[in-house]
Design an enzyme around this catalytic site. Sequence first.
Site, PDB file in Angstrom:
ATOM      1  N   GLY A  77       0.823  -1.212   0.000  1.00  0.00           N
ATOM      2  CA  GLY A  77       0.000   0.000   0.000  1.00  0.00           C
ATOM      3  C   GLY A  77       0.851   1.253   0.000  1.00  0.00           C
ATOM      4  O   GLY A  77       1.984   1.248   0.498  1.00  0.00           O
ATOM      5  N   HIS A 118      13.331   2.841  -7.809  1.00  0.00           N
ATOM      6  CA  HIS A 118      13.603   4.285  -7.738  1.00  0.00           C
ATOM      7  C   HIS A 118      14.432   4.692  -6.511  1.00  0.00           C
ATOM      8  O   HIS A 118      14.788   5.857  -6.391  1.00  0.00           O
ATOM      9  CB  HIS A 118      12.299   5.075  -7.865  1.00  0.00           C
ATOM     10  CG  HIS A 118      11.712   4.873  -9.239  1.00  0.00           C
ATOM     11  ND1 HIS A 118      12.253   5.448 -10.359  1.00  0.00           N
ATOM     12  CD2 HIS A 118      10.694   4.086  -9.657  1.00  0.00           C
ATOM     13  CE1 HIS A 118      11.580   5.036 -11.431  1.00  0.00           C
ATOM     14  NE2 HIS A 118      10.626   4.209 -11.030  1.00  0.00           N
ATOM     15  N   TYR A 141       9.344  10.116  -4.141  1.00  0.00           N
ATOM     16  CA  TYR A 141       8.847   8.739  -4.079  1.00  0.00           C
ATOM     17  C   TYR A 141      10.002   7.775  -3.771  1.00  0.00           C
ATOM     18  O   TYR A 141       9.919   6.960  -2.834  1.00  0.00           O
ATOM     19  CB  TYR A 141       8.167   8.397  -5.408  1.00  0.00           C
ATOM     20  CG  TYR A 141       7.880   6.927  -5.610  1.00  0.00           C
ATOM     21  CD1 TYR A 141       6.946   6.259  -4.829  1.00  0.00           C
ATOM     22  CD2 TYR A 141       8.546   6.195  -6.601  1.00  0.00           C
ATOM     23  CE1 TYR A 141       6.680   4.907  -5.025  1.00  0.00           C
ATOM     24  CE2 TYR A 141       8.287   4.853  -6.803  1.00  0.00           C
ATOM     25  CZ  TYR A 141       7.351   4.211  -6.014  1.00  0.00           C
ATOM     26  OH  TYR A 141       7.101   2.869  -6.211  1.00  0.00           O
TER      27      TYR A 141
HETATM   28  P1  NAI Z   1      -1.007   1.105  -6.976  1.00  0.00           P
HETATM   29  O1  NAI Z   1      -0.922   2.588  -6.920  1.00  0.00           O
HETATM   30  O2  NAI Z   1      -1.813   0.477  -8.076  1.00  0.00           O
HETATM   31  O3  NAI Z   1      -1.530   0.533  -5.586  1.00  0.00           O
HETATM   32  C1  NAI Z   1      -1.211   1.121  -4.344  1.00  0.00           C
HETATM   33  C2  NAI Z   1      -2.430   1.013  -3.458  1.00  0.00           C
HETATM   34  O4  NAI Z   1      -2.124   1.645  -2.212  1.00  0.00           O
HETATM   35  C3  NAI Z   1      -3.669   1.723  -4.038  1.00  0.00           C
HETATM   36  O5  NAI Z   1      -4.760   0.831  -4.139  1.00  0.00           O
HETATM   37  C4  NAI Z   1      -3.945   2.840  -3.065  1.00  0.00           C
HETATM   38  O6  NAI Z   1      -5.323   3.120  -2.869  1.00  0.00           O
HETATM   39  C5  NAI Z   1      -3.296   2.325  -1.775  1.00  0.00           C
HETATM   40  N1  NAI Z   1      -2.950   3.428  -0.888  1.00  0.00           N
HETATM   41  C6  NAI Z   1      -2.366   4.612  -1.236  1.00  0.00           C
HETATM   42  N2  NAI Z   1      -2.257   5.403  -0.158  1.00  0.00           N
HETATM   43  C7  NAI Z   1      -2.781   4.725   0.883  1.00  0.00           C
HETATM   44  C8  NAI Z   1      -2.955   5.033   2.249  1.00  0.00           C
HETATM   45  N3  NAI Z   1      -2.584   6.210   2.752  1.00  0.00           N
HETATM   46  N4  NAI Z   1      -3.531   4.110   3.041  1.00  0.00           N
HETATM   47  C9  NAI Z   1      -3.936   2.909   2.547  1.00  0.00           C
HETATM   48  N5  NAI Z   1      -3.783   2.566   1.239  1.00  0.00           N
HETATM   49  C10 NAI Z   1      -3.222   3.468   0.427  1.00  0.00           C
HETATM   50  O7  NAI Z   1       0.498   0.571  -7.049  1.00  0.00           O
HETATM   51  P2  NAI Z   1       1.030  -0.840  -7.505  1.00  0.00           P
HETATM   52  O8  NAI Z   1       1.573  -0.718  -8.863  1.00  0.00           O
HETATM   53  O9  NAI Z   1       0.057  -1.889  -7.199  1.00  0.00           O
HETATM   54  O10 NAI Z   1       2.290  -1.007  -6.531  1.00  0.00           O
HETATM   55  C11 NAI Z   1       2.159  -1.617  -5.258  1.00  0.00           C
HETATM   56  C12 NAI Z   1       3.401  -1.317  -4.442  1.00  0.00           C
HETATM   57  O11 NAI Z   1       4.541  -1.773  -5.158  1.00  0.00           O
HETATM   58  C13 NAI Z   1       3.607   0.169  -4.164  1.00  0.00           C
HETATM   59  O12 NAI Z   1       4.156   0.336  -2.880  1.00  0.00           O
HETATM   60  C14 NAI Z   1       4.622   0.582  -5.211  1.00  0.00           C
HETATM   61  O13 NAI Z   1       5.405   1.673  -4.768  1.00  0.00           O
HETATM   62  C15 NAI Z   1       5.447  -0.690  -5.353  1.00  0.00           C
HETATM   63  N6  NAI Z   1       6.067  -0.802  -6.658  1.00  0.00           N
HETATM   64  C16 NAI Z   1       5.317  -1.078  -7.777  1.00  0.00           C
HETATM   65  C17 NAI Z   1       5.924  -1.196  -9.007  1.00  0.00           C
HETATM   66  C18 NAI Z   1       5.171  -1.562 -10.249  1.00  0.00           C
HETATM   67  O14 NAI Z   1       5.804  -1.673 -11.299  1.00  0.00           O
HETATM   68  N7  NAI Z   1       3.852  -1.785 -10.213  1.00  0.00           N
HETATM   69  C19 NAI Z   1       7.370  -0.960  -9.162  1.00  0.00           C
HETATM   70  C20 NAI Z   1       8.053  -0.663  -7.918  1.00  0.00           C
HETATM   71  C21 NAI Z   1       7.411  -0.599  -6.722  1.00  0.00           C
HETATM   72  C1  15L Z   2       7.629   2.184  -9.670  1.00  0.00           C
HETATM   73  O1  15L Z   2       8.162   2.233  -8.562  1.00  0.00           O
HETATM   74  C2  15L Z   2       6.190   2.481  -9.840  1.00  0.00           C
HETATM   75  O2  15L Z   2       5.429   2.077  -8.730  1.00  0.00           O
HETATM   76  C3  15L Z   2       5.603   1.865 -11.104  1.00  0.00           C
HETATM   77  O3  15L Z   2       4.352   2.478 -11.342  1.00  0.00           O
HETATM   78  C4  15L Z   2       6.527   2.020 -12.304  1.00  0.00           C
HETATM   79  O4  15L Z   2       6.569   3.341 -12.680  1.00  0.00           O
HETATM   80  C5  15L Z   2       7.903   1.494 -11.975  1.00  0.00           C
HETATM   81  O5  15L Z   2       8.420   2.006 -10.760  1.00  0.00           O
HETATM   82  C6  15L Z   2       8.943   1.771 -13.066  1.00  0.00           C
HETATM   83  O6  15L Z   2      10.037   2.221 -12.741  1.00  0.00           O
HETATM   84  O7  15L Z   2       8.656   1.478 -14.227  1.00  0.00           O
END
Ligand code: NAI
Ligand code: 15L
Length: 272
Positions: A77, A118, A141
Amino acid sequence: MTQTTPAFKRLLLTGAAGGLGRVLREKSKPWTQILRLNDIAELGPAQDGEEIMRCDLADRAAVLALLDGVDSVLHFGGISVEAEFEPIMQANILGLANLYEAVHQQGIKRVIYASSNHVNGFYPTTELVDADMPLRPDGFYGLSKCFGEALSRYYYDRFGIETVCLRIGSCFPAPLNARMMVTFLSYDDLVELVRCALFTPRVGHTIAFGVSDNAVRWVDNHKAAHLGFHAKDSAQAFAERFPDTAQWPPANDPATTYQGGPFVVAGPLYKK
Ligand code: NAI
Ligand code: 15L
């Protein structure tokens, strides 16, 4: 047919409404009797074996209750892209401090933490980065993810709470641009990486890079070898979508020069 009892009684998944959370909501069920789902956003009705507890991670009392009765945490999250400092501070910094304090108070032993590439975004794409090299975040971030890695290190050194920090690359159904041919992590490889992080007997404080078996690499994962993670997929399966470098920005563009790609030019975003 013999029914195997899941390893955990109650596993918490934060960020369950997000892109990766939706994948893990489906795939982590076999590991636990009850999957507790958290997000600030709508999560729909609880399915079999699920509990829904919505709250803001910045709400300390709510997070303490969220961790009650939990064996282990998949922390996905928070804000997942570059943004202004204030929301990042609330969700990713205060939210993480709340989470670890609650983990400590509830006696939980392990967290799998979604860090990010990042934290290292300002390394040039010509360098191979390993887990012990100095952090070079590429914005607020990335800085918040550095905080998470350091905070979890502290909770391990001070209290013995184990964390695997997953420096995830780009985890989507497919690479979205030429850069992601290097940073791509398939959903299946993510699930396998999380499974390894959760079930390896001793992890201490581990930093693992989350990338598939892509042809080009910017990261060296040998310091996480004890997790036994072996990626099965490769961005090469999508090579025809990015047949040549013509789709890359010019060579003097920071989005090409640095591993963080477009994130390196996204900040600072302080409101004037
Ligand atoms: P996303 O943005 O789709 O999901 C994050 C979720 O966290 C959202 O559903 C949002 O409502 C929830 N959230 C945000 N603020 C909140 C709060 N204050 N309290 C409770 N919930 C909250 O992101 P995604 O792509 O699913 O990524 C998940 C995790 O993995 C994140 O921490 C992201 O930084 C990390 N990540 C993702 C990458 C990717 O390629 N998808 C790459 C690197 C890291
Ligand atoms: C991240 O950390 C982000 O959560 C994801 O949305 C992508 O942007 C990813 O890095 C990336 O570097 O492609």
